[in-house]
Design a protein around this motif. Structure first.
Motif, mmCIF file in Angstrom:
data_model
loop_
_atom_site.group_PDB
_atom_site.id
_atom_site.type_symbol
_atom_site.label_atom_id
_atom_site.label_comp_id
_atom_site.label_asym_id
_atom_site.label_seq_id
_atom_site.Cartn_x
_atom_site.Cartn_y
_atom_site.Cartn_z
ATOM 1 N N ILE B 15 0.818 -1.222 0.000
ATOM 2 C CA ILE B 15 0.000 0.000 0.000
ATOM 3 C C ILE B 15 0.846 1.264 0.000
ATOM 4 O O ILE B 15 0.368 2.330 -0.376
ATOM 5 C CB ILE B 15 -1.019 0.023 1.174
ATOM 6 C CG1 ILE B 15 -0.311 0.121 2.527
ATOM 7 C CG2 ILE B 15 -1.955 -1.176 1.112
ATOM 8 C CD1 ILE B 15 -1.294 0.278 3.680
ATOM 9 N N GLY B 17 3.568 1.440 -1.831
ATOM 10 C CA GLY B 17 4.174 1.517 -3.161
ATOM 11 C C GLY B 17 5.693 1.631 -3.096
ATOM 12 O O GLY B 17 6.335 1.987 -4.080
ATOM 13 N N CYS B 67 5.956 12.129 12.222
ATOM 14 C CA CYS B 67 6.209 12.455 10.814
ATOM 15 C C CYS B 67 5.271 13.583 10.409
ATOM 16 O O CYS B 67 4.069 13.517 10.643
ATOM 17 C CB CYS B 67 5.994 11.249 9.924
ATOM 18 S SG CYS B 67 5.997 11.665 8.160
ATOM 19 N N SER B 69 4.721 14.631 7.341
ATOM 20 C CA SER B 69 4.321 14.516 5.929
ATOM 21 C C SER B 69 4.758 15.749 5.134
ATOM 22 O O SER B 69 4.000 16.293 4.353
ATOM 23 C CB SER B 69 2.811 14.333 5.791
ATOM 24 O OG SER B 69 2.402 13.191 6.488
ATOM 25 N N PHE B 71 7.358 15.639 3.144
ATOM 26 C CA PHE B 71 7.892 15.074 1.894
ATOM 27 C C PHE B 71 9.330 15.485 1.582
ATOM 28 O O PHE B 71 9.795 15.328 0.459
ATOM 29 C CB PHE B 71 6.982 15.399 0.698
ATOM 30 C CG PHE B 71 5.565 14.995 0.953
ATOM 31 C CD1 PHE B 71 5.221 13.669 1.019
ATOM 32 C CD2 PHE B 71 4.573 15.949 1.161
ATOM 33 C CE1 PHE B 71 3.915 13.286 1.276
ATOM 34 C CE2 PHE B 71 3.277 15.574 1.427
ATOM 35 C CZ PHE B 71 2.938 14.242 1.485
ATOM 36 N N GLU B 82 11.094 7.014 -1.125
ATOM 37 C CA GLU B 82 9.893 7.595 -0.528
ATOM 38 C C GLU B 82 9.603 7.068 0.877
ATOM 39 O O GLU B 82 8.572 6.423 1.129
ATOM 40 C CB GLU B 82 8.672 7.365 -1.442
ATOM 41 C CG GLU B 82 8.932 7.839 -2.864
ATOM 42 C CD GLU B 82 7.711 7.777 -3.769
ATOM 43 O OE1 GLU B 82 6.905 6.842 -3.610
ATOM 44 O OE2 GLU B 82 7.569 8.659 -4.623
ATOM 45 N N ALA B 84 8.556 8.586 3.507
ATOM 46 C CA ALA B 84 7.319 9.115 4.104
ATOM 47 C C ALA B 84 6.130 8.212 3.780
ATOM 48 O O ALA B 84 5.251 7.995 4.621
ATOM 49 C CB ALA B 84 7.054 10.531 3.608
ATOM 50 N N ASN B 85 6.088 7.689 2.571
ATOM 51 C CA ASN B 85 4.999 6.781 2.193
ATOM 52 C C ASN B 85 4.989 5.539 3.090
ATOM 53 O O ASN B 85 3.944 4.997 3.423
ATOM 54 C CB ASN B 85 5.168 6.305 0.747
ATOM 55 C CG ASN B 85 4.954 7.420 -0.250
ATOM 56 O OD1 ASN B 85 5.116 8.581 0.093
ATOM 57 N ND2 ASN B 85 4.581 7.068 -1.460
ATOM 58 N N GLU B 88 3.704 6.407 6.537
ATOM 59 C CA GLU B 88 2.250 6.544 6.422
ATOM 60 C C GLU B 88 1.583 5.168 6.360
ATOM 61 O O GLU B 88 0.568 4.927 7.014
ATOM 62 C CB GLU B 88 1.921 7.342 5.148
ATOM 63 C CG GLU B 88 0.446 7.367 4.790
ATOM 64 C CD GLU B 88 -0.292 8.547 5.380
ATOM 65 O OE1 GLU B 88 0.239 9.169 6.319
ATOM 66 O OE2 GLU B 88 -1.394 8.845 4.895
ATOM 67 N N ARG B 91 1.509 3.735 9.672
ATOM 68 C CA ARG B 91 0.547 4.467 10.489
ATOM 69 C C ARG B 91 -0.885 4.030 10.176
ATOM 70 O O ARG B 91 -1.667 3.767 11.090
ATOM 71 C CB ARG B 91 0.717 5.973 10.241
ATOM 72 C CG ARG B 91 -0.324 6.801 10.942
ATOM 73 C CD ARG B 91 0.105 8.239 11.111
ATOM 74 N NE ARG B 91 0.546 8.865 9.870
ATOM 75 C CZ ARG B 91 1.107 10.073 9.815
ATOM 76 N NH1 ARG B 91 1.316 10.752 10.919
ATOM 77 N NH2 ARG B 91 1.454 10.564 8.661
ATOM 78 N N VAL B 92 -1.240 3.923 8.898
ATOM 79 C CA VAL B 92 -2.624 3.515 8.612
ATOM 80 C C VAL B 92 -2.851 2.072 9.043
ATOM 81 O O VAL B 92 -3.922 1.728 9.532
ATOM 82 C CB VAL B 92 -3.049 3.713 7.129
ATOM 83 C CG1 VAL B 92 -2.959 5.172 6.728
ATOM 84 C CG2 VAL B 92 -2.282 2.835 6.184
#
Lengths: 262, 130, 661
Positions: B15, B17, B67, B69, B71, B82, B84-85, B88, B91-92
């Motif tokens: 998720i 990527g 974080c 976000s 970027f 990436e 940060a992705n 995230e 986190r989700v």
């Protein structure tokens, strides 16, 4: 020229100045902003996880409406611009997201990222031209030294935002020059103000804002401008009062309206 | 337990990527991060820990909530990783679990002040809760 | 009907482990024309070759198919063996059942099936082969070296020493290249000028070397042994033959605001200038964009003060034409532009410099006379930070994907030299990996860290923020797992290197291939590293890939040996597999002429007797000496008139049929 306009929640409430002056300045410069009917909150943060579909829908609704109107979609708030532009990019490039979103919304015509998303500053630069603004300046800010505070969301990630050089941007500086003032280049103008962290951790935001304002002051700025309500809030609420009095922060559209004498 | 972490790591990689193997361990993300002073696990470690399926530690990490976000790590990574992705995605994965909402509606009134923009609230809700 | 012998090689277990040899041998016995089929463990060995030779004689073979490795590897070997047994060497076909089959398949049945197909395809082609005889062409005993840096100089010296004439074409006003700009060289720390300038002088004074400076190659035609090259000598505005190099003109010139290229723009030079004191030739050049005389028509002070009357404002670019047997590419490199890396504040602060700029600052003949001073305020720095891999190993498109190879070592050198000369300066080096393969290289780097106290930090720099006259360097220390902020006076960026921009146009002119990074491609990455795939074109130095001075010099000498080997031949055997046009079928459309990359096709008007009448028709003719046998013409020919010897349309169709059978 007419744009579809997406103001976003904050511009209707806490950041009215950003919105009002943008509208009046655009009108004065011969640009028509048609507020999108029934727009919904963009969600304020871009959903980075690829399986987040629902959080992308409001952006897609605005984008698809604009496509149906046959106009470019103009944004103003940095966060809205960031979210809508990136979701639009997903709709152009990520087949899975595109399929899932279209399946869910089942619009008359599938949305594939056709709309062009334009930030107000890009409109000033590319449609009106900074030279025109310079000529139309009734009350130029001669002698003023203004620092542009970009923050994060307008610039990064450059691969998608394609707004300006993410490490050494110039669009706000050119804007400041067009207003007759002198831009102040300082190294922290593209560093984060803390963003939403200020809701639970004021200290971190204060640290970041301090770095930004100290750096701007050291480079002799006597004012900062921004395009983001959250940056505005953090720099206002989390900067120590001594710096704050020396370095007021305003929305860039306020200055524009002032210079155009609206 | 190992298998659980492995499955979670696979989901996180999917998720987000992010191809964690692209990381060459230069540490530019950690060098760049404006919230690093508040983090218990540095951004570069997120990459290698997801790569090594060490998800439990990440799920309970404070860094998830620090974080910004912004970027900056995404922009400056020389390998297009990436980070940060990835943060995230962890986190989700965390907030989607039961009782992991960090921000509850009943706590909002105490956080409000006159000037706080809606943008801050909406962002925080999106980031801290499901 | 041919009498064909098939020889199936095991290549030890390379082929035999995946392909069932017996099946291939037996299958070939049933192919048309095959009168002999056998196998052996190592067909390329002397024993294997003698089996081939004996079989040719014993069975009266007219052609052979060897099922073995790639023809790149041993086609020549088997052709020689066939020739020794009295066969025409072009009656040999190779079926590549190793690289194209055994190595890429796991399943034995599948691989065996494919090996059979490949073998019968070669047999089908061989059935239509005709003996071919190669022609010969002359060799011009003169070499061209493009680029006058250390690579070009070394190649030229070695070729000249072997007794051949060499021209060096250099686009700058002087030879010397990047090495001339360096201060000291690792790992021995000799001064670059001390070891380079004698070589420059040697090249200039060598009877067999002719320097053509301030010049660029305009066009190239011809082929190995016989290139015709047009060279543009740019107007110097100074008569080189009578100038004494006294330098009065450069002193008196009133226009002194041009950035010195040699000093990386760290100081200024005059409009008429000699790049540096030991420049060769020691003849100034007028920079016409800066010269007041050229800009306004007034001035001309240099002409007035010149004691030799050597200034010539009316000089024009001149084209000279010369024939060469071989060309050496030695076009070198330059550091990349840092526009995509503004987080390091290179453009924002004068005190953020590249490593090449530091070389000039450290050099006694540089802008600061060798004193280490901050460019912004000319003050002595107390803390310096080096950042490695700036723009190297970057896959985002902002920089280069490759390792620039030289940066780890020169950064260690810089750090060590600074600590030695100025022990009060704290030196920090941010690194991702320290790469030091090379003789005495790792020892050198460790000396910097252990003996000189250079602080190596495993991590990267995220941002350099000019603040209060200092540079706030925000980096990571991965060993300590923390973010560090160093307040530095100077930051030095180990900037990635890339090929000089001239490489691309030269590659087109010479049909020499370049890779995605514009480095010249070698004919074989391991076994032919100094030859370009284009015959007669050789590679020297960084234009082929990043390398340091010792490697460059070694490669330059290797390229020279290849050139000498070529020039020592009186005649070159040409490839007989060239195109030929059937004039009766040619319809004169010119398609072939347009696609030919070598300019080998001409059209002539010829008389034909058709139905008893004389008609004049325009038909294609191939210059066999120029044709390289690429076959492009045969593909575009609409009437099937154009054919390639050794690879005729009929042969190709027979191969396709055999595959599809």
């Amino acid at each position: 020229m007419t744009f579809d306009y997406y103001p976003g929640c904050t511009l209707k409430t806490k950041a009215k100045e950003l919105d009002i002056h943008a509208r009046s300045a655009a009108e004065a410069l011969g640009i028509k902003l048609e507020e999108l009917t029934d727009w919904q909150c963009c969600g304020a943060v871009y959903p980075m996880a690829k399986d987040e579909i629902a959080t992308r829908l409001s952006s897609v609704r605005a984008l698809a409406a604009s496509r149906d109107n046959g106009r470019d979609l103009l944004t103003l708030c940095s966060a809205c611009h960031h979210v809508i532009k990136r979701v639009n990019n997903d709709m152009q490039t990520d087949e899975e997201i595109r399929t899932k979103v279209n399946n869910y919304m089942s619009p008359e015509t599938e949305y594939h990222g056709e709309t062009k998303v334009v930030h107000y500053l890009e409109m000033l630069r590319d449609t009106i031209g900074f030279d025109t603004i310079r000529q139309r300046a009734v009350k130029p800010l001669t002698g003023k030294k203004i620092g542009a505070y970009y923050g994060c969301l307008l610039l990064r990630p450059n691969k998608v935002m394609a707004f300006d050089n993410p490490e050494n941007p110039t669009v706000l500086e050119d804007f400041i020059r067009a207003l007759g003032a002198e831009p102040v280049i300082y190294p922290y103008r593209n560093e984060c103000c803390g963003g939403y962290i200020s809701l639970e951790n004021n200290e971190l935001s204060a640290k970041k804002c301090d770095q930004i304002t100290v750096s701007a002051l050291e480079n002799k700025a006597d004012m900062l401008i921004t395009a983001c309500p959250l940056c505005m809030y953090n720099l206002d609420a989390n900067t120590n009062s001594e710096h704050k009095t020396k370095l007021p922060i305003v929305y860039f559209t306020e200055l524009l309206a002032q210079v155009l004498d609206i | 337990m190992l298998q659980k972490q492995q499955l979670q790591a696979e989901t996180i990689r999917r998720i987000s990527g992010v191809n964690t193997r692209k990381c060459m361990k230069c540490g530019k993300c950690t060098a760049t991060c404006p919230a690093h002073s508040e983090m218990d696990i540095s951004p570069h470690r997120f990459v290698s820990m997801v790569e090594n399926n060490e998800i439990d530690a990440l799920m309970s990490s404070d860094s998830l909530w620090k974080c910004l976000s912004c970027f900056a790590c995404v922009e400056r990574c020389p390998r297009g990783v990436e980070p940060a992705n990835l943060i995230e995605a962890v986190r989700v994965t965390a907030v989607r679990m039961q009782n992991r909402n960090r921000l509850l509606p009943e706590n909002i009134p105490s956080l409000l002040n006159n000037k706080l923009p809606q943008q801050a609230l909406v962002s925080a809700f999106r980031k801290y809760s499901k | 009907m041919q009498r064909i012998g098939v020889f199936v090689c095991w290549c030890g277990t390379n082929i035999a482990a995946t392909v069932d040899i017996d099946t291939v041998v037996e299958a070939m016995k049933r192919e048309p024309g095959v009168v002999h089929s056998s196998d052996y463990q190592y067909m390329c060995s002397e024993a294997g070759q003698s089996r081939i030779r004996n079989a040719i004689k014993e069975h009266n073979l007219t052609g052979i198919v060897v099922c073995a490795c790639s023809p790149r590897m041993h086609e020549t070997t088997f052709r020689k063996a066939a020739k020794a047994a009295g066969l025409n060497e072009f009656m040999v076909e190779i079926a590549n059942i190793r690289e194209h089959c055994a190595w890429i398949h796991k399943d034995r049945t599948e691989a065996t099936e494919k090996a059979v197909v490949l073998a019968r395809t070669a047999v089908a082609k061989l059935n239509l082969n005709k003996p071919l005889t190669p022609g010969t062409s002359d060799v011009v005993k003169r070499a061209l070296v493009i680029g006058g840096g250390i690579a070009g100089i070394q190649s030229a010296l070695d070729i000249a020493e072997a007794g051949y004439q060499v021209d060096i074409v250099e686009k700058e006003p002087t030879i010397g290249g990047k090495m001339a700009q360096l201060d000291k060289t690792f790992p021995t720390l000799d001064c670059a000028a001390c070891i380079l300038t004698p070589k420059m002088v040697e090249a200039a004074q060598h009877d067999n070397i002719n320097l053509i400076t301030y010049s660029e190659v305009d066009s190239v035609s011809g082929f190995v042994g016989n290139f015709t090259v047009k060279i543009r000598k740019k107007a110097r505005s100074v008569k080189a033959d009578i100038c004494s190099g006294c330098g009065i003109c450069t002193e008196k010139c009133p226009s002194k605001k041009a950035k010195s290229e040699f000093n990386m723009g760290l100081n200024n030079r005059s409009a008429i200038y000699i790049p540096f004191a030991q420049a060769i030739p020691n003849v100034p050049v007028i920079d016409r964009d800066q010269c007041i005389k050229f800009k306004t028509g007034k001035c001309g002070l240099c002409a007035k003060v010149c004691p030799a009357d050597a200034i010539d404002f009316s000089q024009q670019d001149e084209i000279i034409e010369q024939k060469y047997g071989a060309v050496v590419l030695a076009t070198g490199f330059k550091p990349i532009k840092l526009d995509n890396f503004d987080e390091y504040s290179y453009a924002a602060s004068q005190d953020v410099i590249t490593s090449l700029e530091l070389e000039r600052i450290m050099n006694a003949a540089g802008p600061t006379g060798g004193k280490l001073l901050r460019p912004s305020d000319k003050k002595h720095p107390h803390t310096m930070v080096f950042v490695q891999c700036v723009g190297s190993r970057d896959t985002t498109g902002c920089g280069k994907t490759y390792c620039s190879k030289i940066c780890c070592m020169y950064t260690a050198k810089h750090a060590m030299l600074i600590r030695e000369k100025y022990p009060d300066i704290d030196v920090h080096v941010f690194y991702i990996d320290v790469r030091t393969p090379g003789k005495n290289f790792d020892e050198f780097y460790r000396r910097a860290a252990e003996d000189y106290g250079v602080n190596y930090i495993k991590g990267m720099v995220g941002k350099v923020a000019p603040t209060n006259g200092k540079l706030m360097v925000q980096g990571s220390d991965l060993i300590a797992d923390r973010q560090v902020i160093i307040e530095a006076d100077m930051v030095v960026l180990a900037t990635a290197i890339e090929p000089d921009q001239t490489a691309k146009s030269l590659a087109t002119m010479l049909t020499a291939s370049i890779d995605t990074n514009n480095f010249f491609t070698e004919a074989h990455p391991k076994l032919r590293p100094v030859e370009s795939p284009t015959a007669g074109v050789f590679l020297s130095g960084v234009c082929q890939g990043p390398k340091d001075i010792p490697e460059t010099v070694a490669q330059a000498s290797a390229a020279a040996v290849k050139v000498v080997g070529l020039l020592s031949k009186d005649k070159l055997v040409s490839n007989p597999c060239v195109a030929g046009s059937n004039e009766l079928l040619c319809n004169g459309c010119s398609n072939c002429q347009h696609v030919c990359p070598y300019g080998a096709i001409d059209y002539v008007e010829k008389e034909f007797r058709i139905n008893g009448k004389i008609k004049i028709r325009r038909v294609a003719q191939v210059n066999e000496a120029v044709c390289q046998g690429c076959g492009a013409c045969t593909v575009v020919c609409p009437s099937g008139a154009m054919d390639l010897k050794g690879f005729t349309n009929q042969q190709i169709m027979a191969e396709v049929d055999a595959i599809c059978r």
